[in-house]
Each structure stands twice: as C-alpha cells, then as structure tokens.
Design a protein around this motif. Structure first.
Motif, PDB file in Angstrom:
ATOM      1  N   GLN A 140       0.841  -1.191   0.000  1.00  0.00           N
ATOM      2  CA  GLN A 140       0.000   0.000   0.000  1.00  0.00           C
ATOM      3  C   GLN A 140       0.884   1.251   0.000  1.00  0.00           C
ATOM      4  O   GLN A 140       1.215   1.797   1.051  1.00  0.00           O
ATOM      5  CB  GLN A 140      -0.891   0.006   1.249  1.00  0.00           C
ATOM      6  N   PRO A 141       1.314   1.718  -1.168  1.00  0.00           N
ATOM      7  CA  PRO A 141       2.150   2.920  -1.185  1.00  0.00           C
ATOM      8  C   PRO A 141       1.386   4.126  -0.676  1.00  0.00           C
ATOM      9  O   PRO A 141       0.165   4.237  -0.856  1.00  0.00           O
ATOM     10  CB  PRO A 141       2.521   3.068  -2.662  1.00  0.00           C
ATOM     11  N   ALA A 142       2.093   5.027  -0.021  1.00  0.00           N
ATOM     12  CA  ALA A 142       1.459   6.227   0.513  1.00  0.00           C
ATOM     13  C   ALA A 142       0.920   7.077  -0.630  1.00  0.00           C
ATOM     14  O   ALA A 142       1.513   7.169  -1.705  1.00  0.00           O
ATOM     15  CB  ALA A 142       2.466   7.033   1.337  1.00  0.00           C
ATOM     16  N   GLY A 143      -0.251   7.692  -0.376  1.00  0.00           N
ATOM     17  CA  GLY A 143      -0.880   8.513  -1.385  1.00  0.00           C
ATOM     18  C   GLY A 143       0.014   9.662  -1.831  1.00  0.00           C
ATOM     19  O   GLY A 143       0.626  10.341  -1.009  1.00  0.00           O
ATOM     20  N   GLY A 144       0.107   9.870  -3.146  1.00  0.00           N
ATOM     21  CA  GLY A 144       0.906  10.957  -3.687  1.00  0.00           C
ATOM     22  C   GLY A 144       2.329  10.597  -4.017  1.00  0.00           C
ATOM     23  O   GLY A 144       3.033  11.386  -4.657  1.00  0.00           O
ATOM     24  N   THR A 145       2.785   9.408  -3.591  1.00  0.00           N
ATOM     25  CA  THR A 145       4.150   8.989  -3.928  1.00  0.00           C
ATOM     26  C   THR A 145       4.197   8.503  -5.375  1.00  0.00           C
ATOM     27  O   THR A 145       3.163   8.264  -6.012  1.00  0.00           O
ATOM     28  CB  THR A 145       4.609   7.864  -2.993  1.00  0.00           C
ATOM     29  N   ALA A 146       5.418   8.342  -5.890  1.00  0.00           N
ATOM     30  CA  ALA A 146       5.578   7.894  -7.277  1.00  0.00           C
ATOM     31  C   ALA A 146       4.947   6.517  -7.478  1.00  0.00           C
ATOM     32  O   ALA A 146       4.292   6.263  -8.502  1.00  0.00           O
ATOM     33  CB  ALA A 146       7.057   7.861  -7.639  1.00  0.00           C
ATOM     34  N   ALA A 147       5.142   5.628  -6.494  1.00  0.00           N
ATOM     35  CA  ALA A 147       4.568   4.283  -6.605  1.00  0.00           C
ATOM     36  C   ALA A 147       3.039   4.341  -6.643  1.00  0.00           C
ATOM     37  O   ALA A 147       2.380   3.578  -7.367  1.00  0.00           O
ATOM     38  CB  ALA A 147       5.034   3.423  -5.435  1.00  0.00           C
ATOM     39  N   TRP A 148       2.468   5.259  -5.858  1.00  0.00           N
ATOM     40  CA  TRP A 148       1.002   5.409  -5.841  1.00  0.00           C
ATOM     41  C   TRP A 148       0.500   5.870  -7.200  1.00  0.00           C
ATOM     42  O   TRP A 148      -0.481   5.339  -7.728  1.00  0.00           O
ATOM     43  CB  TRP A 148       0.613   6.406  -4.753  1.00  0.00           C
ATOM     44  N   TRP A 149       1.169   6.855  -7.801  1.00  0.00           N
ATOM     45  CA  TRP A 149       0.735   7.356  -9.099  1.00  0.00           C
ATOM     46  C   TRP A 149       0.889   6.296 -10.180  1.00  0.00           C
ATOM     47  O   TRP A 149       0.015   6.157 -11.053  1.00  0.00           O
ATOM     48  CB  TRP A 149       1.544   8.600  -9.481  1.00  0.00           C
ATOM     49  N   TRP A 150       1.989   5.542 -10.155  1.00  0.00           N
ATOM     50  CA  TRP A 150       2.182   4.505 -11.160  1.00  0.00           C
ATOM     51  C   TRP A 150       1.131   3.401 -11.035  1.00  0.00           C
ATOM     52  O   TRP A 150       0.831   2.697 -12.016  1.00  0.00           O
ATOM     53  CB  TRP A 150       3.579   3.897 -11.041  1.00  0.00           C
ATOM     54  N   GLY A 151       0.577   3.256  -9.855  1.00  0.00           N
ATOM     55  CA  GLY A 151      -0.444   2.226  -9.651  1.00  0.00           C
ATOM     56  C   GLY A 151      -1.832   2.622 -10.096  1.00  0.00           C
ATOM     57  O   GLY A 151      -2.734   1.770 -10.186  1.00  0.00           O
ATOM     58  N   ARG A 152      -2.054   3.908 -10.426  1.00  0.00           N
ATOM     59  CA  ARG A 152      -3.402   4.361 -10.799  1.00  0.00           C
ATOM     60  C   ARG A 152      -3.944   3.674 -12.049  1.00  0.00           C
ATOM     61  O   ARG A 152      -5.134   3.335 -12.076  1.00  0.00           O
ATOM     62  CB  ARG A 152      -3.428   5.880 -10.987  1.00  0.00           C
TER      63      ARG A 152
END
Length: 433
Positions: free
Chosen positions: A313-325
């Motif tokens: 569960q990457p933190a919201g707003g991190t690069a990993a979070w955006w790539w997961g969208r």
C-alpha cells in the motif's frame, strides 16, 4: 443508436462520465494508521497544482446543462402527447431511483455480512461513505428534473427573469450560509436548477441565439468574474471545495461550459459522427447512470478490502502510488463489467406496451417525499450502514408507488400515428428516460 438523438449531447455526457470515473481513481486513498483507525484522503485534491486544473475539468455543471437541454425537450414532447407534469416526474424518478435502489440494497447486504464476519467497523463506515458521493448527485439531479415542468413554464413566459430569480436565490444562500451553515444545502436545488436553465436557452436556439464572438465573450467574462470573486477571497479557488454544497462559482462555470458547448458544437458534431465514436458513445451512454452510481462504491470497496491484506500500500501521492493508478482503473473496469451485466438493464425504459398508466398525483408526490427522507438525512448527517438499509427500503417503496412509465411518454408520434405532431426543436433532444 436512435437517429433523432443529439450526438453532441451524448458525447458531452460520455466525456463527463469518463472524466469523473478517472478522476475518482486518483482521489480515493484510504489510510490505515498504526492505531488501527482508517481514514480516507483525497490525494489528487490535496495537490496545489490541481486547483487550476480542476477549474477547467470541473464538469458537473455541464451534466446539468445537458440535462436541461434533454429534459426540456422531453417535457415539450410529452406535453404534445397530452402528458402531464406528474407523468414527467414519474418517468424521471423511475429512471433514476431503480438503479439506486439496487445499489443501496446490495451495499447494505454486503456490509452487514462483513460486519457479522468481524470486519472492523471503521472499514465498514469507509465503504458506506463511498456510496454517499454519487448519491448527492442523484439527489441534486432529481430535484432539478422534478422542478423542470414548473421552470419550463416560467422560462416560456420570462426566461431571463426566471434565471435572474434563481441566481438571486443562489447569492442569498451564499450570503447567509456563514450564519446558518445548514442553509447552504438549499443551493443543491437553487444552484443546479439555475444551471439547468442554461440548457433551456441552448434548447431554444432560434435567431436570437448568440454568435461565436458572443459565446467566446461569455466564456471569457464568466471566468473573469469567477477569478475576481476568488481573488477577493469570497470563494475558494478549489472547485472541489465549492462543489458540495455548491455555490455561485458553479453557476459561473455553467455559463462558461454552456457557451463552450455551443461554440465547439461543429467540431463536436464531426467527432461524434465518426463510426467508432458513435459505437463507444452508444455503449457508454446506455448504462451511464449505473456506471456513475456503482463506480465509487466499487472503488471504495476495492480499496478497503486491500487494507485487510498484505498487498503493498504505497502512501498517497508517492511515485509508486501514481504509477499504480492505471492498474486501479483497469481493476475498477473489471469490477464494473459484471455489475453492468447484472444491473444495467434497470436503466432501460421500464414500460409495459399496453398496461402502463399514469399514476395518481398523490402517489408521485408521496414517492418523491419517500425518496428524499433518507437523502436529506445522509446529506446532513452522513451515510451510515443503517441509513443504507433505510434508504434501500424507501427507494424500493417509491418504485412500487410509481409503477411503470406511461406508454405515451415513450411513444413517438410517427407519420400516420394517432398522436399529435411533435415540435421540431432547434436541437434534437435525447428523449428521456
């Protein structure tokens, strides 16, 4: 696709729906804290760079402008067949609340089962709140449509005075909401009815319709006034903050978007006429309300269930979070497909060929009251598991009170038919429901 449909309106609605669904996948971000509490963050809405972007992409006014165009033309066609305002209200409520009743019933059943299975109550509340955001739109849109016959009569007599009166009510509520915050919710009716009136003007067309320079001037002028109000500190520059409860900024955006719809109509008409575009719009428009109602609860459910697993569960707003969208969007589409197969047919016209009759006015009014009791409660106090069950029961009762749409509402008067000839509007309306 029906030959009498206005493909530009279909395209505008499809664009709005896609934008809303994609936007929500970049907003919902549940967080599990070390103490076990669960909260939801609006990751996209918290980005400073997003404020000017959402100024352009806040398309909710365009939904109501399109609803005004199609709604007033449907009302005029119904009157030409001898229908009444209560026939119109009956048809509108059935089209909107049938899919919503099933959504509430499924959510209540599923969340109650999760509660019995020992799922954390905070996770259940997070999932219950996921239904709240699409339901506020349903309530606002239904309120505007139920008032449409009255507003159409006022528009026919004094169009500019009617729009000015609604605008004055919006401003009055905005001025008083600081002293009485609950008053702000009156603009769920006044504001969206005013935006809907803009659709009436577009539907009228005629020789007094503004030309391209005037339309460009309306777009520029409304945004300049909006910018001035934000610069003076009277309103927030974040159009997500201004959305619920709505305020004058959404009406100014409505002016801009209505003018843009007309200004770019030739280009939009060409795009909508392409074969592939017609197919995509036809498929998307057929079940638009089902997609709108279900996408956010499904997104909240998927996000909430992931919190119960060991999935990263990457933190919201991190690069990993955006790539997961993109993966989240694909997963959401995968969840929507079986829902559309199961419940999409509820959007189709609930009409019996020879037996559907007009309901008594008392039944239609009672159904409207029954629907709005849980809706108002949810708006003021938030959506809870108990309210989901109560809302499902109220919506189901309303459907029973309404019966089926009268046949004459959906029977076109073709050449050689028994009905009166239909008016030829400047804009071909997408006859609803």
């Amino acid at each position: 696709m029906r030959p009498d449909r206005d493909l530009v309106i279909d395209l505008a609605r499809f664009f709005c729906l896609v934008l809303v669904v994609v936007g929500h996948t970049m907003m919902v971000s549940p967080v599990l804290h070390p103490d076990g509490t669960v909260t939801s963050e609006n990751t996209l809405g918290n980005q400073h760079w997003f404020e000017p972007v959402v100024w352009v992409l806040q398309v909710m006014p365009l939904f109501f402008v399109a609803g005004g165009i199609t709604g007033v033309q449907s009302w005029r066609r119904l009157r030409a067949r001898g229908g009444s305002a209560f026939d119109f209200m009956q048809a509108r409520m059935l089209r909107l609340i049938r899919p919503a009743a099933v959504l509430l019933a499924v959510m209540f059943t599923g969340l109650w089962a999760a509660r019995l299975a020992g799922v954390d109550p905070q996770v259940i509340q997070l999932l219950a709140s996921g239904a709240g955001m699409p339901l506020w739109f349903l309530a606002a849109y239904l309120a505007a449509q139920l008032n449409l016959p009255l507003l159409a009569r006022l528009h026919a007599r004094a169009p500019w005075l009617t729009l000015a009166g609604l605008t004055s009510l919006v401003v009055a509520v905005d001025c008083l909401r600081g002293m009485m915050p609950a008053l702000a919710y009156l603009n769920m009716v006044f504001l969206w009815c005013a935006v809907q009136q803009l659709g009436f003007f577009l539907a009228d067309g005629g020789p007094v319709a503004p030309g391209r320079p005037a339309l460009a001037g309306i777009i520029l002028g409304s945004n300049l006034v909006l910018g001035l109000l934000v610069w003076l500190g009277l309103y927030s520059g974040n159009m997500l903050v201004n959305l619920n409860p709505p305020n004058l900024t959404l009406l100014l955006l409505g002016f801009s978007q209505a003018a843009a719809l007309q200004l770019f109509r030739p280009v939009l008409a060409w795009l909508a006429s392409l074969a592939w575009a017609r197919r995509v719009i036809g498929v998307g428009g057929r079940w638009a309300m089902t997609v709108y109602l279900w996408h956010l609860p499904l997104l909240a459910a998927m996000s909430g269930l992931l919190l119960l697993t060991a999935f990263p569960q990457p933190a919201g707003g991190t690069a990993a979070w955006w790539w997961g969208r993109p993966l989240v969007l694909l997963a959401l589409i995968g969840l929507l497909l079986p829902v559309l197969m199961l419940f999409g047919r509820l959007e189709e016209r609930p009409t019996a060929p020879a037996t559907a009759l007009s309901r008594p006015a008392a039944a239609v009014v009672t159904a409207a009251v029954v629907v709005y009791v849980p809706v108002v409660d949810a708006a003021l106090n938030g959506l809870t598991l108990g309210l989901l069950g109560g809302g499902a029961a109220c919506f189901a009762l309303a459907v029973l009170l309404l019966g089926r749409i009268p046949v004459r509402f959906v029977t076109d008067s073709a050449p050689g038919g028994s009905g009166p000839p239909l008016p030829r509007p400047p804009i071909r309306a997408n006859v609803e429901p």
